[in-house]
Design an enzyme around this catalytic site. Structure first.
Site, PDB file in Angstrom:
ATOM      1  N   ASP A 164       0.354  -1.201   0.033  1.00  0.00           N
ATOM      2  CA  ASP A 164      -0.095  -0.081   0.308  1.00  0.00           C
ATOM      3  C   ASP A 164       0.781   0.901   0.113  1.00  0.00           C
ATOM      4  O   ASP A 164       1.718   1.320   0.310  1.00  0.00           O
ATOM      5  CB  ASP A 164      -0.691  -0.034   0.517  1.00  0.00           C
ATOM      6  CG  ASP A 164       0.089  -0.239   2.610  1.00  0.00           C
ATOM      7  OD1 ASP A 164       0.657  -0.308   2.667  1.00  0.00           O
ATOM      8  OD2 ASP A 164      -0.520   0.437   3.152  1.00  0.00           O
ATOM      9  N   HIS A 477       2.022  -9.141  -3.582  1.00  0.00           N
ATOM     10  CA  HIS A 477       1.099  -7.972  -3.218  1.00  0.00           C
ATOM     11  C   HIS A 477       1.513  -6.670  -3.353  1.00  0.00           C
ATOM     12  O   HIS A 477       2.164  -5.793  -2.254  1.00  0.00           O
ATOM     13  CB  HIS A 477       0.198  -8.275  -2.298  1.00  0.00           C
ATOM     14  CG  HIS A 477      -0.952  -7.535  -1.746  1.00  0.00           C
ATOM     15  ND1 HIS A 477      -2.076  -7.487  -3.220  1.00  0.00           N
ATOM     16  CD2 HIS A 477      -0.537  -6.683  -0.826  1.00  0.00           C
ATOM     17  CE1 HIS A 477      -3.462  -6.212  -2.163  1.00  0.00           C
ATOM     18  NE2 HIS A 477      -2.546  -5.527  -0.740  1.00  0.00           N
ATOM     19  N   ASP A 524       1.505 -17.475  -4.407  1.00  0.00           N
ATOM     20  CA  ASP A 524       1.948 -16.720  -5.521  1.00  0.00           C
ATOM     21  C   ASP A 524       1.203 -16.334  -5.863  1.00  0.00           C
ATOM     22  O   ASP A 524       0.729 -16.070  -7.067  1.00  0.00           O
ATOM     23  CB  ASP A 524       3.137 -17.340  -6.516  1.00  0.00           C
ATOM     24  CG  ASP A 524       3.899 -15.919  -6.896  1.00  0.00           C
ATOM     25  OD1 ASP A 524       3.749 -14.975  -6.021  1.00  0.00           O
ATOM     26  OD2 ASP A 524       4.818 -16.336  -7.901  1.00  0.00           O
ATOM     27  N   GLU A 533       2.234 -10.063   0.664  1.00  0.00           N
ATOM     28  CA  GLU A 533       2.584  -8.878   0.054  1.00  0.00           C
ATOM     29  C   GLU A 533       3.987  -8.967   1.141  1.00  0.00           C
ATOM     30  O   GLU A 533       4.711  -9.125   0.925  1.00  0.00           O
ATOM     31  CB  GLU A 533       1.521  -8.253   1.179  1.00  0.00           C
ATOM     32  CG  GLU A 533       1.969  -6.395   1.401  1.00  0.00           C
ATOM     33  CD  GLU A 533       0.967  -5.201   1.885  1.00  0.00           C
ATOM     34  OE1 GLU A 533      -0.232  -6.470   2.120  1.00  0.00           O
ATOM     35  OE2 GLU A 533       0.832  -4.467   1.236  1.00  0.00           O
TER      36      GLU A 533
HETATM   37  O1  9MR Z   1       2.604  -6.969   9.361  1.00  0.00           O
HETATM   38  C1  9MR Z   1       1.492  -6.699  10.135  1.00  0.00           C
HETATM   39  C2  9MR Z   1       0.433  -7.814  10.768  1.00  0.00           C
HETATM   40  O2  9MR Z   1       1.981  -7.719  11.618  1.00  0.00           O
HETATM   41  C3  9MR Z   1      -0.508  -7.131  10.890  1.00  0.00           C
HETATM   42  O3  9MR Z   1      -0.704  -8.775  11.257  1.00  0.00           O
HETATM   43  C4  9MR Z   1      -1.216  -6.843   9.939  1.00  0.00           C
HETATM   44  C5  9MR Z   1      -2.923  -6.840  10.445  1.00  0.00           C
HETATM   45  O4  9MR Z   1      -3.288  -5.812  11.092  1.00  0.00           O
HETATM   46  O5  9MR Z   1      -0.513  -6.354   9.558  1.00  0.00           O
HETATM   47  C6  9MR Z   1       0.419  -6.157   8.276  1.00  0.00           C
HETATM   48  O6  9MR Z   1       0.918  -4.519   8.367  1.00  0.00           O
HETATM   49  C7  9MR Z   1      -0.036  -3.946   7.316  1.00  0.00           C
HETATM   50  C8  9MR Z   1      -0.316  -3.265   7.498  1.00  0.00           C
HETATM   51  O7  9MR Z   1      -1.061  -3.015   8.492  1.00  0.00           O
HETATM   52  C9  9MR Z   1      -0.659  -1.805   6.189  1.00  0.00           C
HETATM   53  N1  9MR Z   1       0.381  -1.757   4.888  1.00  0.00           N
HETATM   54  C10 9MR Z   1       0.795  -3.708   4.936  1.00  0.00           C
HETATM   55  C11 9MR Z   1       2.040  -4.048   6.651  1.00  0.00           C
HETATM   56  C12 9MR Z   1       1.739  -5.528   5.698  1.00  0.00           C
HETATM   57  O8  9MR Z   1       0.959  -5.993   5.275  1.00  0.00           O
END
Ligand code: 9MR
Ligand code: CA
Length: 555
Positions: A164, A477, A524, A533
């Site tokens: 994102d 992602h 994948d 991601e």
């Molecule tokens: O890495 C984060 C993970 O530990 C959490 O469980 C998850 C859900 O809250 O979010 C991950 O972080 C994401 C972030 O919230 C938004 N940008 C992408 C991050 C990686 O997926």
């Protein structure tokens, strides 16, 4: 799909340094089965022996046995052969991780927000600028007398967090720290490496140029009126899958939080230390960073329990953390090392707990590893002993787990969290800290094994770094990789890795994970944000480990 054509012999796809420990893992062969290692050039057998007894790894549900290939020291390309099946070819050579280390760090350049990436630096991944963030609205959750809701601030630059396009202070904290720790621990490795970024050749190591890109943004996330720090700079909702210049949602700074203040305090204190010697290139910067750290710390003293609460109209990442003793301990440790003031060591004492493997929500270990790295600053030997024992105790416990595992990995089923690839590397980070304190080779060997895991010695047979390995993620992602019309993903990015909770299934119709077993729950697929991601906090221990292993092994 790697799950169907994966070999039953798993090995680090980038190979090994001649002096390193080396292991491969074989699934589904009985104890005593013969193995041979064949040299590619002439087909000669250079090593042979018998497999040890396999044991079932709970994380994959399959029996496996590790083969020790440490005796392979002559440079060359080899394959392991078991019952007629051959592994991927793997090199034994100097420099096998150099390109990986550079690419992992260059991944941050590719993640820069608010700037165009020129072809001279980004090649075919060049792109136009997006998200200038020079006019960011203060969200109602962040309103203050001096900065009311709807007023506008400027906070350009920084790195996009992940797939994102938002920017989160908490996640920036551990990320930037880990990169600066790589510099602190291996300055010779990083001093002259040229990444081909706009600043290359400016007399500052590229790692520090790249980290400054994000630190500059972090400084702008501090409210100059009170020292508090906004939790994130974000859209209300995630952008669609478009290139940065096609994303036009309004941007906001959202709610100040204690976690953001403490993470910023910790990183700025560390950065003040790191950039101090570069005052000629960054005039006054170290002093500015120190002041930012001290003000953020004071804000956190006055507001010790402001947890982040996602406002009802905000739907992007939360990075919410309900436990802040670890953030207090870490900031206190960094400020103590910077200033030598006893009050910070007392604060560390109040908040410290035995360390665990670091993650964005649990940064307590970083307090201990920072104090260990700078133990000469501690008041006496009793302190030094305590700090060294805390770090080596954790490292030793991880190594004991690895030695008891058929895969020789510290990874247990519960370690396959969202971002498990980084969990494996952060375990390695702790092992390296232990090795640096003790010189015990078993710790370095175990750290190598953690890197092997990410580079292909795992039951999926995948190297989780885009562009580096024989079977790598193609459909991460990651908005730029998805929207740029180029088949290959942006290189040097670490896929999150297996995550049996599969939280993305509700959004990703038609995504069929091959398994829900912890180490196999990866796909994948571009939609799979819970397993495929990328994220800045995950690439950071990859940078650290890809430099640490050669820097320490080649001695
Ligand atoms: O890495 C984060 C993970 O530990 C959490 O469980 C998850 C859900 O809250 O979010 C991950 O972080 C994401 C972030 O919230 C938004 N940008 C992408 C991050 C990686 O997926
Ligand atoms: Ca925490």
């Amino acid at each position: 799909a790697p799950s169907t054509d994966a070999p039953a012999i798993f090995v680090n796809q980038l190979g090994f340094l001649p002096e390193a420990t080396k292991a491969a893992v074989v699934e589904g062969a009985a104890a005593g089965t013969r193995f041979e290692v064949v040299r590619e050039t002439d087909g000669s057998v250079v090593l042979e022996g018998e497999l040890p007894a396999p044991a079932t790894w709970p994380a994959s549900g399959r029996p496996a046995a590790a083969v020790d290939l440490g005796a392979l020291r002559a440079p060359g390309r080899y394959r392991l052969r078991v019952q007629g099946r051959e592994s991927d070819p793997f090199p034994v050579a100097a420099g096998v991780y150099d390109a990986l280390a550079d690419a992992a760090l260059k991944g941050y350049y590719f993640s820069r927000s608010g700037t165009a990436l020129a072809p001279a630096h980004a090649g075919r991944h060049a792109r136009a600028a997006g998200h200038p963030d020079t006019e960011v609205e203060v969200h109602p959750s962040a309103a203050s007398a001096t900065r009311p809701a709807g007023s506008v601030i400027s906070a350009p630059g920084g790195w996009y967090d992940a797939g994102d396009y938002n920017k989160y202070v908490v996640n920036s904290g551990i990320t930037t720290h880990t990169l600066l720790a790589a510099w602190e621990d291996f300055p010779e490795w990083f001093r002259d490496r040229e990444l081909g970024i706009p600043e290359s050749g400016n007399g500052v190591p590229d790692l520090l140029d790249e980290a400054w890109w994000n630190l500059r943004w972090m400084l702008a996330m501090q409210d100059p009126h009170d020292g508090g720090v906004y939790h994130k700079l974000t859209n209300l909702r995630f952008d669609p899958i478009v290139m940065p210049d096609q994303a036009h949602e309004r941007r906001y700074v959202v709610q100040k939080s204690t976690a953001a203040a403490l993470d910023l305090a910790a990183v700025m204190a560390q950065a003040a230390r790191v950039y101090g010697p570069f005052d000629a290139q960054f005039p006054g910067l170290a002093a500015r960073m120190r002041a930012a750290a001290e003000r953020a710390w004071e804000w956190a003293q006055a507001h010790p329990d402001v947890l982040y609460r996602q406002p009802a109209d905000v739907f992007t990442g939360a990075y919410g953390d309900a436990k802040l003793d670890d953030e207090f301990a870490w900031a206190a440790a960094e400020l103590f090392v910077l200033t030598g003031e006893a009050r910070y060591l007392q604060a560390f004492e109040r908040h410290a707990a035995p360390p665990g493997v670091p993650s964005w929500a649990d940064v307590g270990a970083l307090a201990w590893t920072t104090l260990a790295r700078h133990r000469a600053r501690l008041p006496d030997d009793a302190w030094r002993t305590r700090v060294v024992e805390a770090v080596t105790g954790l490292a030793g416990a991880l190594v004991a787990r690895a030695q008891a595992s058929p895969w020789r990995l510290a990874m247990q089923s519960e370690d396959f969290v969202w971002g498990s690839s980084a969990q494996a590397l952060n375990q390695g980070f702790v092992m390296v800290q232990g090795y640096r304190l003790t010189g015990d080779r078993a710790l370095l060997d175990a750290a190598q094994s953690q890197l092997d895991y990410v580079l292909g010695r795992n039951p999926l047979g995948v190297s989780f770094v885009t562009g580096h390995g024989l079977r790598t993620p193609r459909n991460i992602h990651h908005r730029p990789s998805q929207a740029d019309g180029i088949d290959d993903p942006v290189p040097g990015l670490l896929s999150g890795g297996p995550n049996p909770r599969q939280q993305d299934l509700r959004d990703c119709e038609g995504v069929a994970y091959p398994s829900s077993l912890p180490a196999l729950s990866w796909i994948d697929h571009e939609c799979s944000y819970a397993s495929n991601e990328v994220a800045i906090n995950w690439n950071a221990p990859l940078v650290y480990m890809a430099a640490a292993i050669p820097a320490l092994t080649a001695r």
